[in-house]
Motif scaffolding. Structure first.
Motif, short mmCIF file in Angstrom:
data_model
loop_
_atom_site.label_atom_id
_atom_site.label_comp_id
_atom_site.label_asym_id
_atom_site.label_seq_id
_atom_site.Cartn_x
_atom_site.Cartn_y
_atom_site.Cartn_z
N ALA A 77 49.93 54.12 -33.19
CA ALA A 77 49.51 52.77 -33.60
C ALA A 77 49.23 51.89 -32.39
O ALA A 77 48.24 51.15 -32.37
CB ALA A 77 50.58 52.14 -34.49
N GLY B 54 45.97 52.88 -30.97
CA GLY B 54 44.91 52.35 -31.81
C GLY B 54 44.69 50.87 -31.57
O GLY B 54 43.55 50.38 -31.51
N ARG B 55 45.76 50.14 -31.41
CA ARG B 55 45.67 48.70 -31.16
C ARG B 55 45.03 48.43 -29.79
O ARG B 55 44.21 47.53 -29.64
CB ARG B 55 47.07 48.09 -31.22
CG ARG B 55 47.07 46.60 -31.32
CD ARG B 55 48.05 46.11 -32.36
NE ARG B 55 47.60 44.81 -32.80
CZ ARG B 55 48.28 43.69 -32.62
NH1 ARG B 55 49.46 43.72 -32.06
NH2 ARG B 55 47.79 42.55 -33.04
N GLU C 173 40.06 46.35 -38.69
CA GLU C 173 40.60 47.60 -38.17
C GLU C 173 41.99 47.35 -37.55
O GLU C 173 42.92 48.12 -37.77
CB GLU C 173 39.64 48.18 -37.13
CG GLU C 173 40.02 49.53 -36.60
CD GLU C 173 39.02 50.06 -35.59
OE1 GLU C 173 39.44 50.88 -34.73
OE2 GLU C 173 37.83 49.67 -35.62
N ASP C 174 42.10 46.26 -36.81
CA ASP C 174 43.40 45.92 -36.19
C ASP C 174 44.45 45.63 -37.25
O ASP C 174 45.60 46.01 -37.09
CB ASP C 174 43.25 44.73 -35.26
CG ASP C 174 44.57 44.36 -34.61
OD1 ASP C 174 45.14 45.22 -33.91
OD2 ASP C 174 45.05 43.23 -34.83
N VAL D 21 45.91 48.79 -38.38
CA VAL D 21 46.77 49.35 -37.33
C VAL D 21 48.10 48.61 -37.28
O VAL D 21 49.16 49.22 -37.15
CB VAL D 21 46.06 49.33 -35.96
CG1 VAL D 21 47.00 49.73 -34.85
CG2 VAL D 21 44.84 50.23 -35.97
N LYS E 110 50.37 49.77 -40.04
CA LYS E 110 50.98 51.06 -39.70
C LYS E 110 52.08 50.88 -38.67
O LYS E 110 53.15 51.50 -38.76
CB LYS E 110 49.93 52.03 -39.18
CG LYS E 110 48.96 52.53 -40.21
CD LYS E 110 47.92 53.44 -39.59
CE LYS E 110 46.88 53.84 -40.61
NZ LYS E 110 45.83 54.69 -40.00
#
Length: 180
Positions: free
Chosen positions: A45, A48-49, A119-120, A123, A126
């Motif tokens: 995560a 991803g961030r 999208e953020d 993330v 999650k």
């Protein structure tokens, strides 16, 4: 005959202690495994961030100015910091991004930025779930390490109390732990 009964009694006691030992050890290992799984989810995560943030930085470079607004963002990958510290730094960068968005009105309606923020958001959900999962099993492990008889087994195997993801130590007297 009494010796045979004494011998059987000792064998039964040793067997019960062995079963108790294995049971407590498995509880400790179960918690450690769950914590390790949560750490993997947190790593993914945070990665991803970070990726979303680098895309936002590139968008700002293309749309607003030819320079990066996020100084030292690219150096975060090379730094040897904990996930907790990385999370805090990423939050700081996202707060800066919000300020840039306010300062540059044209970015408030930018569709690419809106997509990146969606999208953020996924993330972050999650990440939040992974943190809760981590803290749940950290609490479980810490309870086992502190309680008898699992504390003896934990000491034998070198298992110690873990810090919660937020880095707060509820055992100390430092009040600043609770400030962001």
């Amino acid at each position: 005959m009494a010796i045979l009964y004494s011998f059987l009694f000792i064998i039964i006691i040793m067997g019960a202690l062995g079963i108790l030992y294995v049971y407590q050890y498995n509880l400790l290992q179960h918690s450690k495994t769950k914590i390790d799984q949560a750490e993997v989810l947190i790593d993914e995560a945070l990665r991803g961030r970070y990726d979303v943030l680098t895309k936002i930085d590139q968008l700002f470079i293309n749309e607003i100015d030819k320079k990066s607004f996020f100084k030292d963002l690219d150096k975060l990958k090379e730094e040897n910091i904990s996930n907790f510290d990385l999370d805090r730094k990423l939050v700081e960068y996202f707060n800066l991004m919000e300020q840039i968005k306010i300062d540059h009105k044209e970015m408030a309606t930018n569709k690419d930025l809106a997509n990146l923020l969606k999208e953020d958001k996924k993330v972050v959900e999650k990440l939040s779930a992974a943190k809760s999962y981590y803290n749940k099993y950290t609490s479980e492990l810490n309870d086992l390490v502190r309680s008898f008889p699992s504390n003896i087994i934990a000491r034998i195997h070198g298992i110690s109390i873990k810090a919660f993801f937020d880095g707060k130590n509820l055992e100390d007297t430092i009040v600043d732990d609770f400030k962001l």
